[in-house]
Structure formats: C-alpha cells, structure tokens
Design a protein around this motif. Structure first.
Motif, PDB file in Angstrom:
ATOM      1  N   ILE A  73      41.944 -49.297 -46.426  1.00 21.32           N
ATOM      2  CA  ILE A  73      41.557 -50.125 -45.282  1.00 21.32           C
ATOM      3  C   ILE A  73      41.281 -51.570 -45.684  1.00 21.32           C
ATOM      4  O   ILE A  73      41.114 -52.426 -44.823  1.00 21.32           O
ATOM      5  N   SER A  74      41.254 -51.856 -46.980  1.00 24.57           N
ATOM      6  CA  SER A  74      41.129 -53.240 -47.449  1.00 24.57           C
ATOM      7  C   SER A  74      42.485 -53.937 -47.463  1.00 24.57           C
ATOM      8  O   SER A  74      42.550 -55.159 -47.558  1.00 24.57           O
ATOM      9  N   ASP A  75      43.561 -53.154 -47.367  1.00 25.52           N
ATOM     10  CA  ASP A  75      44.913 -53.703 -47.355  1.00 25.52           C
ATOM     11  C   ASP A  75      45.359 -53.863 -45.905  1.00 25.52           C
ATOM     12  O   ASP A  75      45.338 -52.908 -45.127  1.00 25.52           O
ATOM     13  N   GLU A  76      45.765 -55.075 -45.548  1.00 22.35           N
ATOM     14  CA  GLU A  76      46.106 -55.378 -44.149  1.00 22.35           C
ATOM     15  C   GLU A  76      47.218 -54.466 -43.610  1.00 22.35           C
ATOM     16  O   GLU A  76      47.139 -53.979 -42.477  1.00 22.35           O
ATOM     17  N   HIS A  77      48.248 -54.232 -44.421  1.00 24.13           N
ATOM     18  CA  HIS A  77      49.374 -53.402 -43.977  1.00 24.13           C
ATOM     19  C   HIS A  77      48.941 -51.947 -43.777  1.00 24.13           C
ATOM     20  O   HIS A  77      49.245 -51.341 -42.753  1.00 24.13           O
ATOM     21  N   ASP A  78      48.226 -51.390 -44.763  1.00 23.34           N
ATOM     22  CA  ASP A  78      47.729 -50.015 -44.640  1.00 23.34           C
ATOM     23  C   ASP A  78      46.818 -49.874 -43.422  1.00 23.34           C
ATOM     24  O   ASP A  78      46.883 -48.882 -42.695  1.00 23.34           O
ATOM     25  N   PHE A  79      45.968 -50.870 -43.210  1.00 20.24           N
ATOM     26  CA  PHE A  79      45.034 -50.819 -42.093  1.00 20.24           C
ATOM     27  C   PHE A  79      45.783 -50.811 -40.760  1.00 20.24           C
ATOM     28  O   PHE A  79      45.440 -50.067 -39.836  1.00 20.24           O
ATOM     29  N   ALA A  80      46.850 -51.613 -40.658  1.00 24.61           N
ATOM     30  CA  ALA A  80      47.661 -51.645 -39.439  1.00 24.61           C
ATOM     31  C   ALA A  80      48.351 -50.299 -39.212  1.00 24.61           C
ATOM     32  O   ALA A  80      48.432 -49.812 -38.079  1.00 24.61           O
ATOM     33  N   LEU A  81      48.856 -49.684 -40.299  1.00 23.70           N
ATOM     34  CA  LEU A  81      49.490 -48.366 -40.189  1.00 23.70           C
ATOM     35  C   LEU A  81      48.496 -47.324 -39.693  1.00 23.70           C
ATOM     36  O   LEU A  81      48.809 -46.514 -38.817  1.00 23.70           O
ATOM     37  N   LEU A  82      47.292 -47.345 -40.245  1.00 27.28           N
ATOM     38  CA  LEU A  82      46.252 -46.395 -39.838  1.00 27.28           C
ATOM     39  C   LEU A  82      45.892 -46.584 -38.365  1.00 27.28           C
ATOM     40  O   LEU A  82      45.811 -45.616 -37.610  1.00 27.28           O
ATOM     41  N   GLU A 100      46.404 -43.756 -35.368  1.00 30.18           N
ATOM     42  CA  GLU A 100      45.238 -43.203 -34.671  1.00 30.18           C
ATOM     43  C   GLU A 100      45.126 -43.658 -33.212  1.00 30.18           C
ATOM     44  O   GLU A 100      44.098 -43.444 -32.585  1.00 30.18           O
ATOM     45  N   GLN A 101      46.183 -44.233 -32.660  1.00 30.12           N
ATOM     46  CA  GLN A 101      46.130 -44.691 -31.273  1.00 30.12           C
ATOM     47  C   GLN A 101      45.774 -43.552 -30.325  1.00 30.12           C
ATOM     48  O   GLN A 101      46.094 -42.395 -30.575  1.00 30.12           O
ATOM     49  N   THR A 102      45.159 -43.916 -29.228  1.00 25.35           N
ATOM     50  CA  THR A 102      44.818 -42.951 -28.184  1.00 25.35           C
ATOM     51  C   THR A 102      46.031 -42.733 -27.290  1.00 25.35           C
ATOM     52  O   THR A 102      46.717 -43.682 -26.921  1.00 25.35           O
ATOM     53  N   ASN A 103      46.285 -41.476 -26.947  1.00 23.04           N
ATOM     54  CA  ASN A 103      47.357 -41.139 -26.017  1.00 23.04           C
ATOM     55  C   ASN A 103      46.910 -41.597 -24.634  1.00 23.04           C
ATOM     56  O   ASN A 103      45.892 -41.136 -24.108  1.00 23.04           O
ATOM     57  N   LEU A 104      47.668 -42.509 -24.052  1.00 23.12           N
ATOM     58  CA  LEU A 104      47.275 -43.082 -22.752  1.00 23.12           C
ATOM     59  C   LEU A 104      47.308 -42.057 -21.625  1.00 23.12           C
ATOM     60  O   LEU A 104      46.598 -42.201 -20.637  1.00 23.12           O
TER      61      LEU A 104
END
Length: 87
Positions: free
Chosen positions: A15-24, A28-32
């Motif tokens: 989570i300190s890496d910008e790319h990894d954090f964006a992937l995570l 983990e997005q919520t299903n609308l």
C-alpha cells in the motif's frame, strides 16, 4: 465450511506503492448493484480465465520472478522496465 480440497494463493499489495495501491482499490470496489464489496477471489479467477482464453501473442511469456537475458546480460523485469522508461 471445510477448506479441504482448497488451495489458497494470497496476493499481497504494497500500500506504500502507488500502483499496487490503485490495483487494490480497484479490486475492492463495491458492486453498485448489490452494494456489497467485490468478491476478490472470484474476480481474480475470472481474470485468469480471460487470460487463458486469449491466444498466445508470443511464444514467450514473462514471469516477473525470472531474469531476462538480453545479449548475454541478465536483468530483472524491474530493471528492464526502468531502462525502458528512459527510452
């Protein structure tokens, strides 16, 4: 529920890496439609399945854990990517 017959393959995100954090965050997005968090396990399996269906574009597949050998010199994939960013 028993885990017998199952094999866990954890995926770690730095989570300190910008790319990894964006992937995570994407994973983990919520299903609308349901308002529930995405089932990351099913999502990853679906992505793997889609990858398996694609024809091989090259006879070579890159494994990030294996070195890349170019003209008798060995580079990690990270080094190669860094070199390409300067080109």
């Amino acid at each position: 529920m028993s885990n017998e017959g199952r094999k866990n393959k954890p995926v770690r995100f730095n989570i300190s890496d910008e790319h990894d954090f964006a992937l995570l965050n994407h994973a983990e997005q919520t299903n609308l439609l349901t308002g529930k968090p995405r089932n990351v396990s099913k999502y990853v399996k679906r992505l793997i399945e889609e990858d398996m269906k694609r024809p091989l574009q090259s006879k070579f597949r890159i494994d990030r854990n294996e070195p890349i050998i170019i003209e008798e010199e060995t580079y990690s994939i990270e080094t190669k990517e860094a070199m390409n960013s300067f080109i």
